[in-house]
Design an enzyme around this catalytic site. Sequence first.
Site, PDB file in Angstrom:
ATOM      1  CB  ALA A  51      -0.723   0.177   1.216  1.00 32.56           C
ATOM      2  NE  ARG A 100      -1.922   1.611   5.387  1.00 32.08           N
ATOM      3  CZ  ARG A 100      -2.950   1.584   4.713  1.00 32.08           C
ATOM      4  NH1 ARG A 100      -3.632   1.898   3.876  1.00 32.08           N
ATOM      5  NH2 ARG A 100      -3.518  -0.433   5.041  1.00 32.08           N
ATOM      6  CE1 TYR A 101       1.313   0.389   6.654  1.00 33.75           C
ATOM      7  CE2 TYR A 101      -0.005  -0.855   4.436  1.00 33.75           C
ATOM      8  CZ  TYR A 101       0.285  -1.016   6.068  1.00 33.75           C
ATOM      9  OH  TYR A 101      -0.791  -0.532   6.981  1.00 33.75           O
ATOM     10  CB  THR A 102       6.162   1.629  -0.756  1.00 36.99           C
ATOM     11  OG1 THR A 102       4.649   2.954  -1.419  1.00 36.99           O
ATOM     12  CG2 THR A 102       5.769   0.452  -0.920  1.00 36.99           C
TER      13      THR A 102
END
Length: 710
Positions: free
Chosen positions: A121, A123-125
């Site tokens: 997602a 928001r994680y990268t």
Amino acid sequence: MTVIEQNPDLVLNQSAEDYWNRYQLTFALYSVSDRAIPSAFDGLKPGQRRLLYQMHSSRLLPGNKPQKSSKVCSAVTGNLHPHGGASMYGAAALMAAEFQRVKVIDGQGAFPRIQGDIPAADRYTEMRLSAPGAALTAELDSHAVPMVDTFDGEWTEPVVLPARFPVLLCNGAVGIAEGWATKVPAHNPREVMAACRALLADPNLSDDALMELLPGPDWGCGATVVGSDGLREYVTTGRGAFTVRGTLSVDGKNVVITELPPGVASSTVQDRIRALVEGGELPGVVDMSDLTDRRNGLRIVVTIKRGHDPAQVRDQLLALTPLESTFAASLVALDGDRVPRWWSVRELISAFLSLRDSVVVRRSEYRLNKVVARRHLVAGLLAIHLDIDAAVTVIRGSDTVDDAREGLQARFSIDAEQADHVLALQLRKLTRLDVVELQSEAQKLDEEFAQLNELLSSADARRAVIDTELVSTAKLFDAAEFDRRTALDSDATPVFSGTDDDGGRERKVNSSWRLDDRGVFSDSHGELISSGVGWAVWTDGRVKFTDGKGLPFKTRDIPVAPDITGLVSSGVIAPGAHLALVTRRGKVLRIDPSTINPQGVAGNGVSGVKLTAGDSGDSVLAALPLTGTPGEAILSISEKGWKVTDAADIPVKGRGGAGVWFHPFVADEDALVSATASSAGFSRGGRAVRAENRAKASVKGTAAEITPAT
């Protein structure tokens, strides 16, 4: 009954043509020019271009701290690209994927490593521009490309990026728009840069010389181009199909898959292998394991049964799965007017070189304006330094700044701009050393002025600069990761004959495939499906035409449609022939198959004949192929009479029509019980039966001894 009246103010009285031109055509043009088709100049689609521009504006450059992908994509959709953030993140993830030939985005986190991977997602990268990505945007600050207002007018964006390498040829592209589609293979960036330099030096470079520099595609996923068919056609015309094979090796009793053709996902191959094993088409396979990981990359291990030859199973995998497929190249891109057209590889490189020429011109013009402005100020300072004491006296003797400005202009013959610059100087700038520096700066500005004028006036001078910059940009691709990954095996031969548009397997033209009257593709009934168009008709009036696409290469007894309940009949119709749908209530609809789009195996048919509702309803009784030969007739038999109708008297109608009456009934309760067609008409007792027009009444009695004429 309640009648709802229509509000006339809400009714739009508009023809279908006007509606198409105003709405549908507008959307089609937008889809082509603003979404799906890349530019031939910088090689980017609008979404990709805006993403890179936003990252450049946010200073997400190599060496700087990356930013959350969600923040980057939200900024792009809010400022530049009014579409969903999910689609923008999908484009960003693809540009950061490990299997891209040139990664223009440096992604931090779980981005795709093999085809078909789903990124983490947003928001994680995190992401930032890679070194090649920064080379696409480096000259934006030099005003090297034209800028336009964004969709809301609150910002500006570049029409194209000042790309320093042709990213479209390096990374390829796939896009589908209204009436246009592009499918460009990736190439080795070193070879592309060498071809750019060669065409810059000699625009009339021969096709043979160009193919020596750019012999074929080079995908980041590896694989092998099998044979040389289609490669020359692709390079010279922009259209061509060539076979691409994944990498399979025999390791003991295993077949190991380590590379896939471009556009083929690992899950697709595995699902296909499982289906073949379950269907008994791969009897030599006992197990399959997916050992793919982020460190070692793709590794699918197919375990072979004892007593079976792994090499033979390897060939079966190539023949029955997308591990060997055809890449149908379609080099479509937008020209300078944002109109799509076909390009050859030579023309694409020429478009990129023309972009570089315009970049050199625009940045030179921008720099020339800066040089002229600075040289003007330096000239004023040098004039002041000739008599600095007089300048100080003028300033100290002035009551206001305006008086000082006018006094300097009169005393030293300078303009207001130069006088204002003198008045803004710090006292420490009035040293003797500063005069030497000003003289040196003036000399350098004069030299740069001459160089810029030469660039603007001489195409040869610009070509020399472009060539130097190409050499410098090519150094970005010196690392081992840019070594050729795709092998070109001109001596190998394909295992199969072709694929569909999505890169999957397509059925060979196999003479054993037949479509029987039960609605089943088999190998023992009916006529050859390869000799015409397959058809199927249902009692509820549906009709289906199919060319057999989507059939497995080697599977028996496949229904013509997922649901063949109520199927009247099916078969194969020759090119140019028509199909007549006969109903029990005495109507017939004659259809030209060429006017109906063929469906694949998954299609359940479309509306054919519109049935008449009544106490007993209506249904399709028969489907009769009509060849159009003179004397062709239809024998229709009802419960109380019969009739031979001239087939030429039945008009051709579009699908979805109600048909025409051709068998008048003796009584309302009468209905057709059968209908047949004969290209030579019918005979009774050895004598020909006269064919009537469709308005003629039927003959009472039975149709005994009536047979097709020979």
